[in-house]
Scaffold this motif. Structure first.
Motif, PDB file in Angstrom:
ATOM      1  N   HIS A  72      21.507 116.758 142.962  1.00 28.15           N
ATOM      2  CA  HIS A  72      21.353 116.445 141.663  1.00 28.15           C
ATOM      3  C   HIS A  72      21.965 117.328 140.598  1.00 28.15           C
ATOM      4  CE1 HIS A  72      18.155 113.012 142.447  1.00 28.15           C
ATOM      5  NE2 HIS A  72      19.261 113.164 143.447  1.00 28.15           N
ATOM      6  N   LYS A  99      27.870 108.507 145.328  1.00 32.51           N
ATOM      7  CA  LYS A  99      26.869 108.479 144.543  1.00 32.51           C
ATOM      8  C   LYS A  99      25.485 108.127 145.405  1.00 32.51           C
ATOM      9  CE  LYS A  99      27.732 108.565 140.042  1.00 32.51           C
ATOM     10  NZ  LYS A  99      26.713 109.363 139.094  1.00 32.51           N
ATOM     11  N   SER A 148      20.060 108.933 142.168  1.00 32.30           N
ATOM     12  CA  SER A 148      20.608 109.430 140.772  1.00 32.30           C
ATOM     13  C   SER A 148      21.389 110.559 141.059  1.00 32.30           C
ATOM     14  CB  SER A 148      19.348 109.595 139.900  1.00 32.30           C
ATOM     15  OG  SER A 148      18.505 110.411 140.358  1.00 32.30           O
ATOM     16  N   GLY A 149      21.716 110.988 142.044  1.00 37.32           N
ATOM     17  CA  GLY A 149      22.498 112.215 142.379  1.00 37.32           C
ATOM     18  C   GLY A 149      23.909 111.839 143.254  1.00 37.32           C
ATOM     19  N   GLU A 188      20.065 120.778 139.696  1.00 35.35           N
ATOM     20  CA  GLU A 188      18.740 120.374 139.216  1.00 35.35           C
ATOM     21  C   GLU A 188      18.113 120.325 140.561  1.00 35.35           C
ATOM     22  OE1 GLU A 188      16.762 117.527 136.292  1.00 35.35           O
ATOM     23  OE2 GLU A 188      17.993 116.390 137.834  1.00 35.35           O
ATOM     24  N   LYS A 189      18.852 119.733 141.512  1.00 35.46           N
ATOM     25  CA  LYS A 189      18.180 119.704 143.007  1.00 35.46           C
ATOM     26  C   LYS A 189      19.345 119.928 144.088  1.00 35.46           C
ATOM     27  CE  LYS A 189      16.333 116.117 145.919  1.00 35.46           C
ATOM     28  NZ  LYS A 189      16.079 114.825 145.953  1.00 35.46           N
ATOM     29  N   ASP A 209      21.911 116.381 149.541  1.00 32.72           N
ATOM     30  CA  ASP A 209      21.889 115.678 148.353  1.00 32.72           C
ATOM     31  C   ASP A 209      21.965 116.560 147.293  1.00 32.72           C
ATOM     32  OD1 ASP A 209      21.706 113.389 149.576  1.00 32.72           O
ATOM     33  OD2 ASP A 209      19.357 113.336 150.150  1.00 32.72           O
TER      34      ASP A 209
END
Lengths: 400, 301
Positions: free
Chosen positions: B230, B247, B250-251, B277-278, B228
């Motif tokens: 982001h 998708k 939100s990532g 971000e992640k 996953d």
């Protein structure tokens, strides 16, 4: 052992402390006392206490002996007023001073005819007293003993051939007591059994069983339940018996001759020996039902299979009392469900051979053991089967 | 020493095998989840552990040996099929059940009062059980399970009928007991509760152990070639090593090609200047694992 007492105490108190139990226990003696009281009250209230007039033209009642001068009981002996002629008596009757008046004609001794004048068609309820008065006065010149015998009649006492037991009309309590005590015992057994049935099914129904089983052994749980619920029945019985004894002492003088003492002793011994295994047997059968049934209502319906035979001897009680050694009575004494009520009654009124008592008790004890075995088996097999009935086949064959 | 050692236990009811050579151990100071679909044999296994049922074969060791009457005072059990004496007052019922666990009447009474206060049932203590709501009854049953401070706690569906506030309270309570070194066996169908609370688990299906081990270890072993991501910037249109990009929340969820490791993908993303971000290896949820294991095991061969 400690947990046995905890279960015992819990089972005992949860029933004894309920309003239902207290109401139930008090209601029986209360309603018995109430119905006796109301019966007596209605007799007293409906009894006319006004005197009854007598006009004696025959001379039989000249210088009369009033007999009996007094008697026991709630209703006093009728008061008689003597009038010289019918007109005076009629005035008293019109003034409602007397209930009515008898007229003995001059030829009464030869004809026996007496006329009665009263307001109500049924006449005063004092014919018996008037007849007693006449008899006493007709016999007043006879020797005392002869007069006494003729007035009181014979006092018959029935003696049993085998021993000193006797049943006389005065000792009627000796005849009724075994039946009444037997009924009370059987009622108590059924009540205890009912509570036990309810206690076992309820734990299955409300799913407390598993929590309890992980806290206490099945043996201690069963023993505590059986003893606790038996004690509920015994408490009920003790209170009823105490009420019955108090009631009996109140209404009658208990006979205490040697015969009745012997009878009561042997009766109580057989009663105790019979009812202990009977209590265990019925309780275990009820516990077994509770463990096999799926809900309380179903279990209660099936419990009739046991409670009906227990009461069955009552349907034949006249036959058992008249022929205590008949095949029916002997059969009932040997069958474990009917023996608790039959055997003590037979022992009380006749001489039951020792082998019959022994065999009956042996069968009863064996039945009690069998019932406990079945109950513990049913309990182990059926306790966690929610909504699923345990069949007889599984009960006799299955493994826990 | 494990609190519970179950070794090769088997139990049959007629022709049906309820438990089939199941083995597992549970240690002190852990919350152990016993999972399985309906009718898998969980309750039977618990009843064998508690000596309500005897196993046809296999051995069970509880608190260092076979189950005894004395050991019953050291365990607390909240069964799935549960209830309390409906016509008895709440406090009387609890004190009775506490004394059956070896507490003196005075101790039981004192502890019941304290627990009733903690569970906010004190004002209802004189009510009959049947007058309480389902949630209140559930709390009362939890009190029965914990009142005697047991070393081994076995609870079946502890959160049923509880509102979120009480659910949180029970979770805190279970963690507290674990931290005290208690051994907790929890049966539930609520997988998110297991993810949140359990340290280890066993999954039983058709009587057999099909999954057994630490929660994270199991989830990792079921994780696929997925990560996953982001990112603050867009992902490049062409991403070497990625078989598919989708998708996800939100990532993005990136499905890797079989030969590509997550580390290699991370390196590629950094080299391409993607501001991350992640970045997380996607672990399957327990629900997903449960369904996968049960349907695979249950499907015809």
């Amino acid at each position: 052992m400690k947990k046995f007492w905890l279960v015992f105490k819990h089972e005992y108190l949860r029933h004894v402390l309920t309003k239902r139990f207290i109401f139930g226990i008090l209601s029986v003696p209360f309603f018995v006392a109430l119905s006796i009281g109301l019966g007596l009250l209605s007799v007293i209230l409906s009894t006319d206490k006004r005197p009854v007039g007598i006009i004696d033209h025959s001379g039989v009642l000249a210088d009369p002996v009033i007999y009996p001068e007094k008697r026991d009981g709630a209703i006093p002996f009728t008061t008689f007023l003597f009038f010289t002629d019918a007109k005076l008596a009629q005035v008293a009757l019109d003034n409602r001073e007397i209930q009515g008046y008898y007229v003995l004609e001059p030829d009464y001794l030869t004809t026996g005819e007496v006329s009665l004048t009263a307001v109500e068609a049924s006449g005063p309820g004092s014919e018996g007293d008037f007849a007693a008065l006449l008899r006493a006065n007709l016999l007043k010149n006879q020797p005392t003993e002869l007069r006494q015998r003729m007035l009181e009649g014979p006092e018959v006492t029935i003696h049993s051939v085998a021993d000193s037991r006797s049943v006389s009309p005065d000792n009627i309590l000796g005849l009724i007591m075994p039946i009444v005590a037997g009924i009370l015992f059987v009622v108590a057994i059924n009540i205890s059994g009912g509570y036990l049935l309810q206690a076992v099914v309820e734990e299955k129904e409300n799913r407390t069983m598993e929590i309890v089983l992980t806290s206490v052994s099945t043996d201690q749980l069963m023993a505590g339940k059986i003893m606790g619920n038996l004690s509920v029945g015994l408490t009920q019985l003790a209170i009823w018996l105490a009420a019955a004894v108090i009631g009996t002492l109140f209404y009658a003088n208990l006979q205490s001759d040697a015969g009745s003492v012997v009878m009561i002793r042997s009766y109580l011994a057989v009663l105790a020996l019979t009812f202990l295994p009977a209590f265990v047997m019925v309780s275990a059968l009820m516990a077994m039902l509770g463990a096999t049934a799926t809900e309380a209502r179903e279990a209660q319906q099936i419990s009739g299979l046991f409670s009906i035979p227990i009461f069955m001897p009552l349907w034949f009680i006249t036959s058992i009392l008249e022929h205590p050694d008949s095949a029916l009575a002997v059969g009932f004494s040997l069958f474990p469900l009917t023996s608790p009520l039959t055997l003590p009654v037979r022992v009380a009124i006749s001489t039951v051979p020792a082998w019959q008592i022994g065999l009956s008790l042996a069968i009863l004890v064996a039945a009690a053991f069998g019932a406990v075995w079945l109950a513990s088996r049913a309990f182990r097999l059926g306790m966690l089967r929610y909504g699923k009935r345990l069949t007889l086949r599984e009960l006799l064959r299955g493994a826990a | 020493m494990p609190t519970i050692e179950v070794e090769q236990i088997t139990k049959r009811f007629g022709q049906q095998i309820a438990v089939d050579h199941a083995s597992f151990t549970v240690d002190p100071g852990e919350i152990f989840a016993l999972l399985g679909p309906n009718g898998a044999g969980k309750t039977t296994a618990i009843r064998i552990i508690l000596d309500i049922f005897k196993a046809d074969s296999g051995t069970v060791t509880v608190l260092g040996g076979p189950m005894t009457e004395e050991k019953k005072d050291r365990l607390g059990y909240l069964p799935e099929e549960r209830g309390l004496y409906q016509d008895v007052q709440l406090d009387r019922s609890l004190v009775y059940l506490a004394t059956l666990k070896g507490l003196s009447a005075a101790d039981a009474s004192r502890k019941v009062d304290a627990m009733l206060k903690r569970f906010e049932l004190y004002d209802h203590r004189k009510k009959k059980i049947k007058e309480l709501s389902k949630g209140m009854q559930q709390k009362a049953q939890l009190i029965v399970t914990l009142i005697h401070d047991p070393e081994l706690i076995i609870i079946d569906e502890p959160f049923s009928a509880l509102d979120p506030v009480n659910t949180q309270m029970v979770k805190d309570l279970l963690r507290e007991e674990r931290d005290k070194g208690k051994c907790i066996v929890m049966c539930t169908h609520q997988m998110h509760q297991v993810e949140e609370l359990a340290d280890r688990l066993v999954l039983i299906n058709e009587g057999k152990v099909v999954l057994y081990g630490g929660l994270q270890e199991i989830r990792r072993s079921y994780s696929g070639q997925e990560v996953d991501v982001h990112a603050l910037t867009d992902l490049p249109a062409e991403l070497p090593g990625a078989a598919r990009v989708a998708k996800h929340n939100s990532g993005y969820r990136i499905h890797l090609e079989p030969s590509v490791t997550p580390q290699a993908l991370l390196q590629t993303l950094v080299e391409r200047g993607v501001q991350l971000e992640k970045f997380e290896i996607a672990l399957p949820t327990l629900d997903e694992i449960f369904i996968q294991v049960v349907t695979t095991a249950g499907s015809p061969q």
